[in-house]
Write a protein that holds these residues in place. Structure first.
Motif, PDB file in Angstrom:
ATOM      1  N   SER A 102      35.850  39.629  40.094  1.00  0.00           N
ATOM      2  CA  SER A 102      36.993  39.955  39.245  1.00  0.00           C
ATOM      3  C   SER A 102      38.321  39.708  39.953  1.00  0.00           C
ATOM      4  O   SER A 102      39.354  39.532  39.300  1.00  0.00           O
ATOM      5  N   ASP A 103      38.314  39.653  41.289  1.00  0.00           N
ATOM      6  CA  ASP A 103      39.544  39.376  42.022  1.00  0.00           C
ATOM      7  C   ASP A 103      40.038  37.945  41.814  1.00  0.00           C
ATOM      8  O   ASP A 103      41.189  37.630  42.120  1.00  0.00           O
ATOM      9  N   LEU A 104      39.167  37.067  41.275  1.00  0.00           N
ATOM     10  CA  LEU A 104      39.551  35.664  41.069  1.00  0.00           C
ATOM     11  C   LEU A 104      39.991  35.357  39.643  1.00  0.00           C
ATOM     12  O   LEU A 104      40.438  34.243  39.368  1.00  0.00           O
ATOM     13  N   VAL A 105      39.867  36.319  38.745  1.00  0.00           N
ATOM     14  CA  VAL A 105      40.118  36.048  37.329  1.00  0.00           C
ATOM     15  C   VAL A 105      41.546  35.551  37.089  1.00  0.00           C
ATOM     16  O   VAL A 105      41.766  34.578  36.369  1.00  0.00           O
ATOM     17  N   LYS A 106      42.533  36.191  37.722  1.00  0.00           N
ATOM     18  CA  LYS A 106      43.921  35.770  37.524  1.00  0.00           C
ATOM     19  C   LYS A 106      44.199  34.410  38.156  1.00  0.00           C
ATOM     20  O   LYS A 106      45.079  33.669  37.701  1.00  0.00           O
ATOM     21  N   GLN A 107      43.465  34.075  39.217  1.00  0.00           N
ATOM     22  CA  GLN A 107      43.673  32.822  39.941  1.00  0.00           C
ATOM     23  C   GLN A 107      43.035  31.622  39.227  1.00  0.00           C
ATOM     24  O   GLN A 107      43.503  30.489  39.359  1.00  0.00           O
ATOM     25  N   ILE A 136      44.136  40.598  29.079  1.00  0.00           N
ATOM     26  CA  ILE A 136      45.081  39.482  28.949  1.00  0.00           C
ATOM     27  C   ILE A 136      44.643  38.287  29.804  1.00  0.00           C
ATOM     28  O   ILE A 136      44.783  37.134  29.407  1.00  0.00           O
ATOM     29  N   SER A 137      44.074  38.571  30.971  1.00  0.00           N
ATOM     30  CA  SER A 137      43.586  37.491  31.842  1.00  0.00           C
ATOM     31  C   SER A 137      42.351  36.833  31.255  1.00  0.00           C
ATOM     32  O   SER A 137      42.202  35.602  31.309  1.00  0.00           O
ATOM     33  N   LEU A 138      41.449  37.638  30.679  1.00  0.00           N
ATOM     34  CA  LEU A 138      40.280  37.071  30.023  1.00  0.00           C
ATOM     35  C   LEU A 138      40.697  36.216  28.834  1.00  0.00           C
ATOM     36  O   LEU A 138      40.127  35.139  28.582  1.00  0.00           O
ATOM     37  N   GLY A 139      41.709  36.687  28.098  1.00  0.00           N
ATOM     38  CA  GLY A 139      42.207  35.918  26.961  1.00  0.00           C
ATOM     39  C   GLY A 139      42.764  34.572  27.381  1.00  0.00           C
ATOM     40  O   GLY A 139      42.557  33.560  26.704  1.00  0.00           O
ATOM     41  N   GLU A 140      43.452  34.546  28.515  1.00  0.00           N
ATOM     42  CA  GLU A 140      43.980  33.286  29.029  1.00  0.00           C
ATOM     43  C   GLU A 140      42.846  32.312  29.357  1.00  0.00           C
ATOM     44  O   GLU A 140      42.926  31.121  29.053  1.00  0.00           O
ATOM     45  N   LEU A 141      41.775  32.830  29.938  1.00  0.00           N
ATOM     46  CA  LEU A 141      40.625  31.974  30.240  1.00  0.00           C
ATOM     47  C   LEU A 141      39.970  31.463  28.960  1.00  0.00           C
ATOM     48  O   LEU A 141      39.602  30.282  28.867  1.00  0.00           O
TER      49      LEU A 141
END
Length: 199
Positions: A102-107, A136-141
């Motif tokens: 999960s630490d990589l999701v934003k990256q 919001i990060s999951l949505g971006e992916l």
């Protein structure tokens, strides 16, 4: 269809947390492909051959033994897209799932040719302590085309970084600790400058 988990890690060094994740994956996928790789966002890494050997020992020590886990060092690449292309040539008819913490999701959205990557794999996010998964990060992916799932596993609160900084042996299996001692790894790595006696 055969399901394959792709789990690459810098493994610097591999910890009990890595072992827990690999063991969990082996219970949910037909095959778990593991490898050590250089992270282009990190410097001062232990030589790759040592990290790969430690991963091999970590897998061998899983109890009870699991027979659907393999070290596939040939998949190692600083670029995940290249790794996935290699995996597709090895398992052309398999369903590939890329495992990320999960630490990589934003990256992830900034990874090399990420849209090409996400078209070719499913994405499974493993929760890590201190790295909450934000919608919001999951949505971006998902907007980039990702098919994302969250693993029903909470990774242990251990990390390679914590070992390098504090040398806490409880983060390692005894076999990995013995290997590190024998090969004299991490003697000065990441130690505070005042402890290095630099003149």
């Amino acid at each position: 269809m055969t399901t394959i988990a792709l789990f690459g890690t810098s493994a610097d060094p591999p910890t009990t947390g890595h072992q827990t994740i690999i063991n969990w994956l082996s219970q949910h996928f037909d095959w778990v492909a593991v490898w050590a790789s250089d992270n282009p966002f990190k410097s001062h890494q232990t030589p790759l051959e040592h990290r790969a050997m430690m991963l091999r020992l970590l897998i061998k020590d899983i109890a009870p033994p699991r027979y659907n886990i393999g070290l596939h060092q040939e998949l190692s690449s600083p670029w995940t897209l290249e790794t996935v292309e290699k995996a597709k040539s090895l398992w052309p008819d398999a369903e590939l799932t890329l495992i990320v913490g999960s630490d990589l999701v934003k990256q992830l959205p900034r990874w090399y040719r990420v849209e090409d990557l996400l078209r070719q794999v499913e994405l499974l996010v493993v929760p890590r302590p201190g790295s909450p998964i934000e919608e919001i990060s999951l949505g971006e992916l998902r907007n980039l085309g990702a098919k994302v799932a969250i693993a029903s596993l909470n990774g242990p609160n251990v990390s390679s970084t914590a070992y390098r900084q504090y040398k806490d042996p409880t983060t390692l299996t005894p076999t990995i600790e013995e290997y590190i001692d024998r090969e004299q790894l991490y003697e000065c790595q990441d130690a505070p400058r005042e402890k290095l006696h630099i003149r």
